[in-house]
Design a protein around this motif. Sequence first.
Motif, PDB file in Angstrom:
ATOM      1  N   SER A   1       1.764 -16.181  35.429  1.00 29.46           N
ATOM      2  CA  SER A   1       2.704 -15.359  36.181  1.00 29.46           C
ATOM      3  C   SER A   1       3.971 -16.142  36.509  1.00 29.46           C
ATOM      4  CB  SER A   1       2.049 -14.858  37.469  1.00 29.46           C
ATOM      5  OG  SER A   1       2.965 -14.136  38.265  1.00 29.46           O
TER       6      SER A   1
ATOM      7  N   GLN B   1       7.743 -15.222  35.079  1.00 28.84           N
ATOM      8  CA  GLN B   1       8.854 -14.975  35.996  1.00 28.84           C
ATOM      9  C   GLN B   1      10.047 -15.887  35.681  1.00 28.84           C
ATOM     10  OE1 GLN B   1       7.886 -15.550  40.136  1.00 28.84           O
ATOM     11  NE2 GLN B   1       9.876 -14.863  40.862  1.00 28.84           N
TER      12      GLN B   1
ATOM     13  N   GLU C   1      -4.176 -17.238  35.689  1.00 26.26           N
ATOM     14  CA  GLU C   1      -3.241 -16.134  35.894  1.00 26.26           C
ATOM     15  C   GLU C   1      -2.034 -16.539  36.728  1.00 26.26           C
ATOM     16  OE1 GLU C   1      -5.199 -12.712  37.429  1.00 26.26           O
ATOM     17  OE2 GLU C   1      -6.528 -12.472  35.704  1.00 26.26           O
TER      18      GLU C   1
END
Length: 277
Positions: free
Chosen positions: A201, A205, A197
């Motif tokens: 992430s 971003q 994760e």
Amino acid sequence: MENYTKNKELGHFLKSRRQMISPVQVGIPDSKRRRASGLRREEVAWLSNVSISWYTRLEQGKEIQVSSQVLLSVAKTLHLNADETIYSLNLAGFSSGLYENIPLEKVSHMVQHVLDSFVTAPAIVLDIYWNIIAWNSISCSLFYDFEQLEPCDCNLLKLLFLNSDFKKLYQQPTWEMKAKITLANFRRSFIQTINDEQFLSLIEQLSILSPEFNTWWSDHNIASEHELTKTIVHPQLGELIFEHTSYPLSDKDNLKMYVNLPKKDSTTEKKITHFIS
């Protein structure tokens, strides 16, 4: 060892560490009325943002759902070091490969000593997510003042793609070449923990905030890290040329050290020596 036994061992381990933490260590006023040493279960639960019934069942070794994020929160409350945290994650059934390099603590004093021994050579240590978790003083003087960054922003990819001051070190077309090579190196790291994760992430971003990252990530280029010559343009010293090498740290397979030695047949060493004298 059966899963049930692992649950029991995890419960016993967490209980032993709970009893070793004083209330003062976590900001709870000590009281002479306390009969037991260490923290109470309800205090650990409150500090970890979990229910007392859930934490009680965890310590009792019951069969319950345990997420890595919640267990990391408990580990932080109990002041577990990196090895103890990894041990807890392993007992709960999580692979240490995904979590052993989360920057729960700084590198060892020996590794930091090695970094500091490079007086004219910028050197940094990266974790598996390419977070910069350690550095020497000359890297702050020549590359970027990492001390001023929030931990969440102290990431090599974020600096390279999102930080305008850092990008200025690599003038075009050098920046584009550097960024593409770095991204191909990073994708090779990504393969090792493709469903992680924290990785996903970071990629999300960067894809949103950097058009270049979004375009080049879709190219799926892969490259191993090799020795190379790196050139930057320092705002005060001008062009600096380094021999860039990467070294895995022996006790942490997914940590690596980047060392940038001034190129021998250049004026870089002389410029840096004069700069820091």
